[in-house]
Design a protein around this motif. Structure first.
Motif, short mmCIF file in Angstrom:
data_model
loop_
_atom_site.label_atom_id
_atom_site.label_comp_id
_atom_site.label_asym_id
_atom_site.label_seq_id
_atom_site.Cartn_x
_atom_site.Cartn_y
_atom_site.Cartn_z
N GLY A 333 0.81 -1.23 0.00
CA GLY A 333 0.00 0.00 0.00
C GLY A 333 0.84 1.27 0.00
N ILE A 334 1.96 1.23 -0.73
CA ILE A 334 2.86 2.39 -0.79
C ILE A 334 2.52 3.21 -2.04
CG2 ILE A 334 5.28 3.11 -1.08
CD1 ILE A 334 5.99 0.44 0.42
N ARG A 335 2.08 4.45 -1.84
CA ARG A 335 1.74 5.32 -2.97
C ARG A 335 2.55 6.61 -2.85
NH1 ARG A 335 -2.56 2.33 -1.55
NH2 ARG A 335 -3.50 1.11 -3.24
N THR A 336 2.07 7.69 -3.47
CA THR A 336 2.86 8.93 -3.44
C THR A 336 2.87 9.56 -2.04
OG1 THR A 336 0.91 10.01 -4.34
CG2 THR A 336 2.68 9.54 -5.88
N ASP A 337 2.07 9.01 -1.12
CA ASP A 337 2.16 9.51 0.27
C ASP A 337 3.51 9.14 0.89
OD1 ASP A 337 1.47 6.84 0.12
OD2 ASP A 337 -0.13 6.93 1.62
N PHE A 338 4.14 8.09 0.36
CA PHE A 338 5.46 7.68 0.84
C PHE A 338 6.54 7.95 -0.20
CE2 PHE A 338 2.96 4.65 3.54
CZ PHE A 338 3.40 5.13 4.77
N LEU A 339 6.25 7.63 -1.46
CA LEU A 339 7.26 7.68 -2.51
C LEU A 339 6.88 8.79 -3.48
CD1 LEU A 339 9.54 5.55 -2.55
CD2 LEU A 339 8.28 4.33 -4.34
N ASP A 340 7.71 9.85 -3.57
CA ASP A 340 7.35 11.00 -4.41
C ASP A 340 7.22 10.61 -5.89
OD1 ASP A 340 7.57 12.36 -2.09
OD2 ASP A 340 9.56 13.20 -2.49
N TYR A 341 8.15 9.79 -6.35
CA TYR A 341 8.14 9.34 -7.75
C TYR A 341 9.12 8.19 -7.86
CZ TYR A 341 12.52 12.04 -7.96
OH TYR A 341 13.78 12.52 -7.71
N THR A 342 9.18 7.57 -9.04
CA THR A 342 10.26 6.63 -9.32
C THR A 342 10.83 7.00 -10.68
OG1 THR A 342 10.96 4.31 -9.32
CG2 THR A 342 8.86 4.80 -10.40
N CYS A 343 11.98 6.43 -11.06
CA CYS A 343 12.53 6.75 -12.37
C CYS A 343 13.09 5.48 -13.00
CB CYS A 343 13.59 7.83 -12.29
SG CYS A 343 14.57 7.77 -10.83
N ASP A 344 13.21 5.51 -14.32
CA ASP A 344 13.65 4.31 -15.02
C ASP A 344 14.42 4.72 -16.27
OD1 ASP A 344 12.75 1.18 -14.81
OD2 ASP A 344 13.23 1.72 -16.87
#
Length: 411
Positions: A333-344
């Motif tokens: 249940g980890i969304r932008t409340d925890f993780l600002d963004y990801t990159c690839d």
């Protein structure tokens, strides 16, 4: 609810290996126009067969929906290309393949591997169901058939006189819902003295290293050497050697031949690893039933860590957008409340959003711009490659977080 049957031996599936709740297809990345639309979620529930010990998911989406337009291009990982180059050299050295040999790769992706045989003038043929990926291989001049592999495709190729001296498949055996049709096809397309090699993540490592995030809908089966040996034997193929590899968190490369081929002796490595699996309890149902508890405990530890750093006002972003990351993030249940963004690094994923969690995916340069305190490594199997690529985060005191087997901080 109707009882599901084992996809190899047809026994009723009565035992849960792990239930990861509901999850969208892990490679169904979203465009911004999709964010306000309904999204399909499916049960991510792995069972274990108490007859043949195949760990498996039920089939919800047919493979053509999952794989006809696939977001994974093998050539975007340096370590994977290097792995393919080394494999090519090893096969040529060990089995003396040459210009008169035929190499056939099942799930040949964008030609990432066959290109190395081709530069050695060895005839190659790829079989790849995802049209968008196969197109890249064909543009490189790699002969590719755009089809799913199974008995039907194998017979069609055999009728055209195409059979393999070397038949290989990397990370495909786990991805086929009809494993009997797939292995049956291999038996047809292999020349009498031909060699098969298959690589797949090792179930023993999944259990020992708590790699529950490698469970996702595109992976229908989770394989041990003992179970794969039974499946191959059922189709008159004999495994004669095995190597343990570090790829994908711990994989096996099996070598197989026709049952009737007595030129290739059984290697002791094979017997030793089968024994190791037996000693680890892979033929006892209780081993599989203990796994769920370990998974719950990892989820709790990861969430506690994230809550703690967020309370302290720290920022955290993701690195990578692999399928396994989506299992981890959706289950926890980890969304932008925890993780600002990801990159690839893959341009095919940049500008899209992760399924289920709707976390945005940027180019890796975004990390230099925003200077986060922590970077959560989603493809933890590439830990070494990523810590080197992103070593510059240490300039501002940034730290890496590895989620599996349990939370580890690398300063």
């Amino acid at each position: 609810m109707t009882q599901s049957q084992c996809r190899f031996c047809n026994s009723d599936l009565k035992h849960t290996f792990v239930d990861l709740g509901m999850s969208p297809l892990s490679n169904s990345y979203l465009a911004s126009s999709d964010l306000n639309k309904a999204e399909k979620f499916y049960p991510l529930h792995a069972y274990v067969c108490d007859n043949c010990f195949l760990v498996q998911l039920e089939e919800f989406e047919s493979p053509d929906i999952i794989f006809s337009d696939y977001a994974y291009f093998s050539s975007y990982s340096d370590s994977w290309l290097n792995h393919a180059r080394k494999y090519t050299e090893l096969m040529i050295d060990r089995f003396q393949f040459n210009q008169s040999s035929q190499v056939i790769e099942i799930a040949s992706n964008d030609g990432y591997l066959l290109q190395f045989f081709q530069t050695r003038n060895i005839p190659v043929l790829g079989v790849e169901p995802a049209r968008n990926v196969a197109k890249v291989a064909i543009e490189k001049g790699i002969d590719t058939v755009v089809k799913f592999f199974g008995v039907q495709t194998a017979q069609a190729l055999e009728n055209k006189g195409k059979q393999a001296d070397l038949l290989l498949g990397n990370n495909v055996l786990a991805h086929v819902p009809d494993i009997n049709d797939f292995v049956g096809g291999m038996q047809i397309i292999l020349k009498p003295d031909g060699v098969i090699t298959m690589e797949f993540p090792h179930l023993l490592q999944l259990i020992n290293q708590n790699q529950f995030d490698t469970i996702y809908h595109e992976h229908f089966s989770y394989l041990s050497l003992l179970t794969v040996s039974k499946i191959f034997a059922h189709h008159k193929l004999t495994i004669f050697d095995v190597e343990e590899l570090p790829t994908h968190g711990g994989s096996l490369r099996i070598y197989a031949k026709h049952e009737s081929n007595d030129k290739l002796p059984i290697n002791n490595r094979l017997l030793a690893l089968q024994q190791k699996e037996k000693e680890a309890g892979l033929e006892e149902i209780s081993t599989y039933l203990d796994f769920s508890q370990k998974v719950i405990s990892t989820k709790q530890k990861l969430l506690s860590f994230l809550i703690e750093i967020k309370k302290a006002g720290k920022s955290i972003v993701g690195y990578g957008a692999p399928a396994k990351g989506n299992t981890l993030l959706n289950y926890c249940g980890i969304r932008t409340d925890f993780l600002d963004y990801t990159c690839d690094r893959s341009p095919h994923k940049q500008g899209k959003f992760l399924p289920g969690t709707h976390i945005p995916i940027y180019h890796p340069d975004k990390i230099k711009e925003t200077k986060p305190d922590y970077v959560l490594m989603l493809p933890w199997n590439l830990k070494k490659e990523i810590t080197q690529q992103l070593s510059y985060i240490r300039d501002w005191g940034g730290k890496f977080v590895v989620p599996i087997p349990e939370v580890e901080i690398i300063a």
